[in-house]
Motif scaffolding. Structure first.
Motif, short mmCIF file in Angstrom:
data_model
loop_
_atom_site.label_atom_id
_atom_site.label_comp_id
_atom_site.label_asym_id
_atom_site.label_seq_id
_atom_site.Cartn_x
_atom_site.Cartn_y
_atom_site.Cartn_z
N UNK A 1 -25.83 8.15 9.19
CA UNK A 1 -24.98 7.01 9.88
C UNK A 1 -23.46 7.54 9.64
N UNK A 2 -22.92 8.00 8.72
CA UNK A 2 -21.56 8.20 8.32
C UNK A 2 -20.99 9.75 8.75
N UNK A 3 -22.08 10.81 9.02
CA UNK A 3 -21.86 11.92 9.30
C UNK A 3 -22.21 12.02 10.85
N UNK A 4 -22.91 11.26 11.30
CA UNK A 4 -23.27 11.12 12.93
C UNK A 4 -24.26 12.03 13.54
N UNK A 5 -24.84 12.56 12.38
CA UNK A 5 -26.08 13.70 12.36
C UNK A 5 -27.09 13.21 13.18
#
Length: 92
Positions: free
Chosen positions: A51-55
Motif C-alpha cells: 500500500x505505502x510503497x505502491x509495489x
C-alpha cells in the motif's frame, strides 16, 4: 486392515481416497507444502509495503516468499476492514 482403508507412507491408517491416491498424497504435485503461519506483524508489514510503497502484490509476495493470493487477501482485508489480520471492522 479393512478394504475401506489404506496405510500412508508412515504406516498410519487413513481413508483410501487419501492414502491410495497419488494426487492427494502430493506425488503428482497437486498438494503443496504445509501451510505456513504468519504472525500479525509480518502480515501488516507485507500489506504496508504494497500500500505505502505502491509495489505490485506479485513482486512483494515473491520477495517475501508468500503466495500472491494470500498477500492479495491480506491487502483486500486491510482495505475493507482496516486490518490485514481481521475479518471484522476496527471498532472504536
Amino acid at each position: 486392515m479393512s478394504a475401506l482403508s489404506c496405510l500412508d507412507g508412515e504406516g498410519r491408517l487413513v481413508p483410501p481416497f487419501v492414502a491410495c491416491s497419488p494426487w492427494l498424497q502430493g506425488e503428482l504435485g497437486f498438494i503443496g507444502p504445509k501451510q505456513r503461519a504468519y504472525d500479525a506483524e509480518f502480515r501488516e508489514g507485507a500489506v504496508r509495503i504494497v500500500i505505502e510503497a505502491g509495489k505490485p502484490i506479485s513482486e512483494v509476495a515473491e520477495d517475501l516468499g508468500v503466495n500472491p493470493g494470500t498477500l492479495h487477501r491480506w491487502v483486500s482485508r486491510r482495505r475493507r476492514h482496516g486490518s490485514a489480520t481481521s475479518d471484522c471492522p476496527v471498532c472504536s
